[in-house]
Design a protein around this motif. Sequence first.
Motif, mmCIF file in Angstrom:
data_model
loop_
_atom_site.group_PDB
_atom_site.id
_atom_site.type_symbol
_atom_site.label_atom_id
_atom_site.label_comp_id
_atom_site.label_asym_id
_atom_site.label_seq_id
_atom_site.Cartn_x
_atom_site.Cartn_y
_atom_site.Cartn_z
ATOM 1 N N ALA A 105 -20.269 36.257 63.830
ATOM 2 C CA ALA A 105 -19.524 34.847 63.850
ATOM 3 C C ALA A 105 -18.529 35.160 65.116
ATOM 4 C CB ALA A 105 -18.952 34.399 62.640
ATOM 5 N N ILE A 106 -18.089 36.515 65.300
ATOM 6 C CA ILE A 106 -16.659 36.444 66.037
ATOM 7 C C ILE A 106 -17.086 36.941 67.448
ATOM 8 C CG2 ILE A 106 -14.895 37.909 66.251
ATOM 9 C CD1 ILE A 106 -14.726 38.417 63.072
ATOM 10 N N TYR A 107 -16.464 36.287 68.192
ATOM 11 C CA TYR A 107 -16.603 36.671 69.993
ATOM 12 C C TYR A 107 -15.120 36.987 70.459
ATOM 13 C CZ TYR A 107 -21.299 34.801 69.503
ATOM 14 O OH TYR A 107 -22.757 34.822 69.363
ATOM 15 N N VAL A 108 -15.275 38.156 71.041
ATOM 16 C CA VAL A 108 -13.837 38.451 71.738
ATOM 17 C C VAL A 108 -14.046 38.643 73.167
ATOM 18 C CG1 VAL A 108 -13.533 39.673 69.681
ATOM 19 C CG2 VAL A 108 -14.871 40.968 71.464
ATOM 20 N N ARG A 109 -12.813 38.850 73.575
ATOM 21 C CA ARG A 109 -12.683 39.372 75.297
ATOM 22 C C ARG A 109 -12.229 40.400 75.275
ATOM 23 N NH1 ARG A 109 -7.983 39.336 77.709
ATOM 24 N NH2 ARG A 109 -7.327 37.539 76.355
ATOM 25 N N ILE A 110 -12.831 41.676 75.879
ATOM 26 C CA ILE A 110 -12.562 43.065 75.570
ATOM 27 C C ILE A 110 -11.501 43.259 76.500
ATOM 28 C CG2 ILE A 110 -13.429 45.229 76.286
ATOM 29 C CD1 ILE A 110 -16.173 44.523 75.922
ATOM 30 N N VAL A 111 -10.177 44.079 75.922
ATOM 31 C CA VAL A 111 -9.101 44.402 76.428
ATOM 32 C C VAL A 111 -9.044 45.853 76.571
ATOM 33 C CG1 VAL A 111 -7.805 42.217 75.835
ATOM 34 C CG2 VAL A 111 -7.564 44.366 74.449
ATOM 35 N N GLY A 112 -8.283 46.546 77.405
ATOM 36 C CA GLY A 112 -7.976 48.116 77.603
ATOM 37 C C GLY A 112 -7.517 48.635 76.452
ATOM 38 N N HIS A 113 -7.728 49.872 76.351
ATOM 39 C CA HIS A 113 -7.240 50.706 75.269
ATOM 40 C C HIS A 113 -5.750 50.667 75.231
ATOM 41 C CE1 HIS A 113 -11.080 52.245 74.067
ATOM 42 N NE2 HIS A 113 -11.599 52.315 75.222
ATOM 43 N N LEU A 150 -18.972 45.475 70.683
ATOM 44 C CA LEU A 150 -17.962 46.613 70.958
ATOM 45 C C LEU A 150 -18.369 48.002 70.209
ATOM 46 C CD1 LEU A 150 -16.450 44.125 71.686
ATOM 47 C CD2 LEU A 150 -14.353 45.026 70.782
ATOM 48 N N ARG A 151 -17.683 49.063 70.967
ATOM 49 C CA ARG A 151 -17.835 50.529 70.547
ATOM 50 C C ARG A 151 -16.555 50.595 69.755
ATOM 51 N NH1 ARG A 151 -20.055 51.885 76.339
ATOM 52 N NH2 ARG A 151 -17.933 51.047 76.809
ATOM 53 N N SER A 152 -16.679 51.899 69.018
ATOM 54 C CA SER A 152 -15.670 52.277 68.207
ATOM 55 C C SER A 152 -14.510 52.671 69.223
ATOM 56 C CB SER A 152 -16.062 53.911 67.400
ATOM 57 O OG SER A 152 -17.006 53.689 66.558
ATOM 58 N N GLN A 153 -13.217 52.253 68.577
ATOM 59 C CA GLN A 153 -12.082 52.285 69.475
ATOM 60 C C GLN A 153 -12.053 51.228 70.395
ATOM 61 O OE1 GLN A 153 -9.805 54.325 67.523
ATOM 62 N NE2 GLN A 153 -11.717 54.775 66.528
ATOM 63 N N GLU A 154 -12.758 50.483 70.615
ATOM 64 C CA GLU A 154 -12.552 49.447 71.560
ATOM 65 C C GLU A 154 -11.823 48.340 71.058
ATOM 66 O OE1 GLU A 154 -15.686 49.048 75.412
ATOM 67 O OE2 GLU A 154 -16.407 48.627 73.489
ATOM 68 N N ARG A 155 -11.008 47.524 71.881
ATOM 69 C CA ARG A 155 -10.090 46.318 71.357
ATOM 70 C C ARG A 155 -10.518 44.922 72.052
ATOM 71 N NH1 ARG A 155 -4.783 46.314 72.185
ATOM 72 N NH2 ARG A 155 -5.081 47.182 74.190
ATOM 73 N N GLY A 156 -10.275 43.851 71.420
ATOM 74 C CA GLY A 156 -10.502 42.622 71.850
ATOM 75 C C GLY A 156 -9.944 41.556 71.372
ATOM 76 N N VAL A 157 -9.566 40.423 72.182
ATOM 77 C CA VAL A 157 -8.936 39.321 71.634
ATOM 78 C C VAL A 157 -9.961 38.435 71.298
ATOM 79 C CG1 VAL A 157 -7.463 37.445 72.238
ATOM 80 C CG2 VAL A 157 -7.026 39.695 73.066
ATOM 81 N N ILE A 158 -9.795 37.858 69.978
ATOM 82 C CA ILE A 158 -10.738 37.069 69.347
ATOM 83 C C ILE A 158 -10.691 35.716 70.097
ATOM 84 C CG2 ILE A 158 -11.632 35.575 67.439
ATOM 85 C CD1 ILE A 158 -10.421 37.827 65.717
ATOM 86 N N PHE A 161 -23.166 39.074 76.491
ATOM 87 C CA PHE A 161 -21.920 39.196 77.308
ATOM 88 C C PHE A 161 -21.797 38.174 78.186
ATOM 89 C CE2 PHE A 161 -19.422 41.426 80.365
ATOM 90 C CZ PHE A 161 -18.440 42.016 79.818
ATOM 91 N N SER A 162 -20.403 37.791 78.355
ATOM 92 C CA SER A 162 -20.049 37.071 79.516
ATOM 93 C C SER A 162 -18.623 37.337 79.801
ATOM 94 C CB SER A 162 -20.188 35.471 79.225
ATOM 95 O OG SER A 162 -19.175 35.277 78.295
ATOM 96 N N VAL A 163 -18.121 36.773 80.981
ATOM 97 C CA VAL A 163 -16.538 37.130 81.439
ATOM 98 C C VAL A 163 -15.841 36.663 80.247
ATOM 99 C CG1 VAL A 163 -15.022 36.595 83.152
ATOM 100 C CG2 VAL A 163 -17.359 37.105 83.926
ATOM 101 N N GLN A 164 -16.158 35.632 79.779
ATOM 102 C CA GLN A 164 -15.296 34.834 78.888
ATOM 103 C C GLN A 164 -15.411 35.646 77.302
ATOM 104 O OE1 GLN A 164 -16.828 30.963 78.689
ATOM 105 N NE2 GLN A 164 -15.339 30.075 80.417
ATOM 106 N N GLY A 165 -16.337 36.059 77.125
ATOM 107 C CA GLY A 165 -16.436 36.838 75.705
ATOM 108 C C GLY A 165 -17.769 37.493 75.313
ATOM 109 N N THR A 166 -17.754 38.314 74.568
ATOM 110 C CA THR A 166 -18.999 38.943 73.891
ATOM 111 C C THR A 166 -19.076 38.893 72.434
ATOM 112 O OG1 THR A 166 -20.282 41.077 74.089
ATOM 113 C CG2 THR A 166 -18.029 41.274 74.080
ATOM 114 N N SER A 167 -20.057 39.155 71.958
ATOM 115 C CA SER A 167 -19.947 39.377 70.271
ATOM 116 C C SER A 167 -19.140 40.576 69.766
ATOM 117 C CB SER A 167 -21.542 39.367 70.080
ATOM 118 O OG SER A 167 -21.549 39.701 68.551
ATOM 119 N N LEU A 168 -18.652 40.496 68.802
ATOM 120 C CA LEU A 168 -17.860 41.762 68.315
ATOM 121 C C LEU A 168 -18.891 42.709 68.136
ATOM 122 C CD1 LEU A 168 -15.303 42.673 67.243
ATOM 123 C CD2 LEU A 168 -15.826 41.873 65.031
ATOM 124 N N LYS A 169 -20.142 42.497 67.508
ATOM 125 C CA LYS A 169 -20.916 43.719 67.315
ATOM 126 C C LYS A 169 -21.234 44.485 68.576
ATOM 127 C CE LYS A 169 -24.886 40.719 67.097
ATOM 128 N NZ LYS A 169 -26.021 40.267 65.908
#
Length: 84
Positions: free
Chosen positions: A76-84, A16-24, A6-14
């Motif tokens: 392979a996918i990294y995301v920045r978590i965004v609010g619901h 994230l929890r159910s119903q969480e969203r992120g930007v690739i 995990f980092s401020v810039q992004g985290t691995s897609l795996k």
Amino acid sequence: MLTTGFSVQGTSLKLLRSQERGVITRISSICDATAQKLRKLGLAPGQTIAIEQRFPRFIVRVGRDCHALDETVISAIYVRIVGH
């Protein structure tokens, strides 16, 4: 303290929890077959991705489309978590 995955810039897609969203934010260096699969699914940096379910299959929503992803693609996918 969480020190891997995990980092401020992004985290691995795996992570994230159910119903969480992120930007690739990026797609890691991967084999050609995985890159081709990602292109075919239309997954690319800048797109919003939501976790619909994690078990028994890892299913994501991008726009109106849902996709079941395998472990190679998920990793392979990294995301920045965004609010619901």
